[in-house]
Write an enzyme that holds these catalytic residues in place. Structure first.
Site, PDB file in Angstrom:
ATOM      1  N   CYS A  12      -0.494  -3.845  17.512  1.00 48.24           N
ATOM      2  CA  CYS A  12      -0.311  -3.911  16.112  1.00 48.24           C
ATOM      3  C   CYS A  12       0.718  -4.885  15.475  1.00 48.24           C
ATOM      4  O   CYS A  12       0.907  -5.114  14.523  1.00 48.24           O
ATOM      5  CB  CYS A  12      -0.183  -2.636  15.527  1.00 48.24           C
ATOM      6  SG  CYS A  12       1.311  -1.625  15.756  1.00 48.24           S
ATOM      7  N   CYS A  46      -0.250  -5.594  -0.648  1.00 47.48           N
ATOM      8  CA  CYS A  46      -1.017  -6.431  -0.171  1.00 47.48           C
ATOM      9  C   CYS A  46      -0.684  -7.864  -0.242  1.00 47.48           C
ATOM     10  O   CYS A  46      -0.566  -8.532  -1.301  1.00 47.48           O
ATOM     11  CB  CYS A  46      -2.377  -6.570  -1.251  1.00 47.48           C
ATOM     12  SG  CYS A  46      -3.377  -5.088  -1.361  1.00 47.48           S
ATOM     13  N   GLN A  76      -6.318   6.782  12.249  1.00 45.54           N
ATOM     14  CA  GLN A  76      -6.369   5.415  11.808  1.00 45.54           C
ATOM     15  C   GLN A  76      -7.310   5.504  10.144  1.00 45.54           C
ATOM     16  O   GLN A  76      -7.985   6.061   9.981  1.00 45.54           O
ATOM     17  CB  GLN A  76      -7.421   4.678  12.533  1.00 45.54           C
ATOM     18  CG  GLN A  76      -7.116   4.699  14.176  1.00 45.54           C
ATOM     19  CD  GLN A  76      -5.995   3.216  14.116  1.00 45.54           C
ATOM     20  OE1 GLN A  76      -5.867   2.891  13.407  1.00 45.54           O
ATOM     21  NE2 GLN A  76      -5.424   3.299  15.393  1.00 45.54           N
TER      22      GLN A  76
END
Ligand code: SAH
Length: 379
Positions: free
Chosen positions: A335, A13, A210
């Site tokens: 992306c 993250c 996904q």
């Protein structure tokens, strides 16, 4: 302030030190900086609940200071960062991983050590569909016998009776590759189904799918809106994966042709068309650029091209053949805004106008940015 205590060590993250609103504005300004020169950028669509959105939990098992641990595998250090839960992954799936870890202790099964090549249990992957509530557990081990595998699975099902299927995958390689090529279904059918945009999709252990179902519906909804099909078009779904975009558009098109390099994904796409009763979609196993070139050489008529390439963007051959085919509309799902910017430059030079740009936040707390772009032929 990081909400996750191991955010720094894990590194998954990259944006967790920012509030969610700050993350969204950062992504918005990145898209504007890279492609804002081509067209107005609509406001990024974020999530109402930007946590626990991943429908897949993947944990490595390892051995540390005399005890078995589970967590995130880091390829740079070849080490496992211990984590019993994750703020991005589905919470219940993480609980199942913890049960597997405890069962390894009860059954005296050793975790694999990538550095010494010793031990047995490597990874656990849990996929859970929010729509159908089906759950798949994949147990990945080094080669060898799985001692008491029936008893192990029985004990797992006893603790989580809602598990739909359990698959044992054998990965004998000493590389950190996640899945090996050999699998054995130990419980259930070996796959689960998920619902997406009103269709059902079959997911096997090796299928690409996904990870954020909610936002995928938002993304595909935008693709559908931008394509605005009228039942008369021939549509190419390039880099189609398991055919999810093309199949959600098939009811609005005359014909859909998906093209994809990965043979397993193409098999899934064909199966997905069949289980949804879709007859006007076909899928080709091959390189998207080469396939587009063969269409261009055959002077085929194509009305709309949807393209969803990997991070490297579309190949030169793909873009040149697209310009030769000259479809009225192109919907580009990206992306990576950097390669998107490069490809939009080529398409503009080739006679297309950028009409709409819509970023969608598919991966909150990470630096990844997904963008949908509508282009139309100018003459
Ligand atoms: N459209 C799909 C998958 C997008 S991911 C979805 O929404 O789920 C990009 C896909 O491109 C992957 O499935 C990858 O296997 C495929 N791919 C990569 N290089 C390719 C190439 N040269 N030709 C065709 N497909 C390719």
């Amino acid at each position: 302030m990081n909400k996750c205590p191991i955010a720094k060590k894990c590194g998954g993250c990259q944006l967790q030190n920012l509030s969610y609103d700050e993350q969204l504005s950062l992504k918005q300004s990145r898209v504007i900086r890279l492609v804002g020169k081509y067209c107005h950028v609509d406001e990024i669509i974020g999530m109402d609940e930007p946590f626990h959105y991943r429908n897949k939990a993947t944990h490595a098992l390892s051995f540390r200071s005399g005890r078995i641990i589970s967590g995130i595998y880091q390829s740079a250090t070849r080490r496992v960062v211990e984590a019993d839960s994750c703020l991005l992954e589905d919470e219940y799936s993480c609980k199942i991983v913890q049960t597997v870890k405890r069962l390894c202790i009860d059954f005296k099964i050793k975790a694999y050590d990538l550095n010494t090549g010793r031990g047995f249990f490597r990874h656990v992957m849990v996929r859970r569909s929010a729509g159908t509530k089906q759950i798949m557990v994949v147990l990945v081990t080094a080669k060898g016998d799985f001692p008491k595998k029936r008893e192990f699975v029985d004990a797992l099902i006893k603790r989580h009776s809602d598990i739909t299927t359990v698959v044992w995958n054998i990965n004998p390689t000493d590389t950190p590759l996640f899945l090996g090529s050999k699998s054995e279904t130990l419980y259930g059918d070996g796959y689960i189904t998920d619902s997406l945009c009103g269709l059902v999709f079959r997911i096997s252990p090796r299928s690409f799918y996904q990870v954020n179902t909610l936002q995928t519906e938002v993304l595909y909804g935008k693709v559908r809106e931008f394509a605005s099909l009228s039942h008369s078009e021939t549509v190419i779904d390039a880099y189609c994966g398991t055919g999810t975009i093309g199949l959600t558009l098939a009811r609005d098109a005359k014909r859909v042709i998906g093209v994809e390099l990965n043979g397993d994904s193409v098999k899934d796409a064909i199966e997905n068309a069949s289980i949804n009763g879709i007859k006007n979609a076909e899928f080709i196993n091959g390189d998207a650029g080469e396939y587009m070139q063969s269409l261009a050489e055959g002077k085929e008529r194509v009305d709309t091209v949807i393209t969803d390439p990997p991070r490297a963007g579309c190949s030169r051959q793909f873009l040149e053949s697209l310009l030769a085919l000259s479809p009225k509309k192109v919907v580009y799902v990206s992306c990576n805004p950097e390669t998107l910017s490069r490809d939009l430059f080529t398409l503009r030079k080739g006679g297309y106008r950028v009409k709409k740009i819509q970023p969608v936040d598919m991966f909150p707390h990470t630096e990844h940015i997904e963008t949908v772009v509508l282009l139309e032929r100018s003459v």
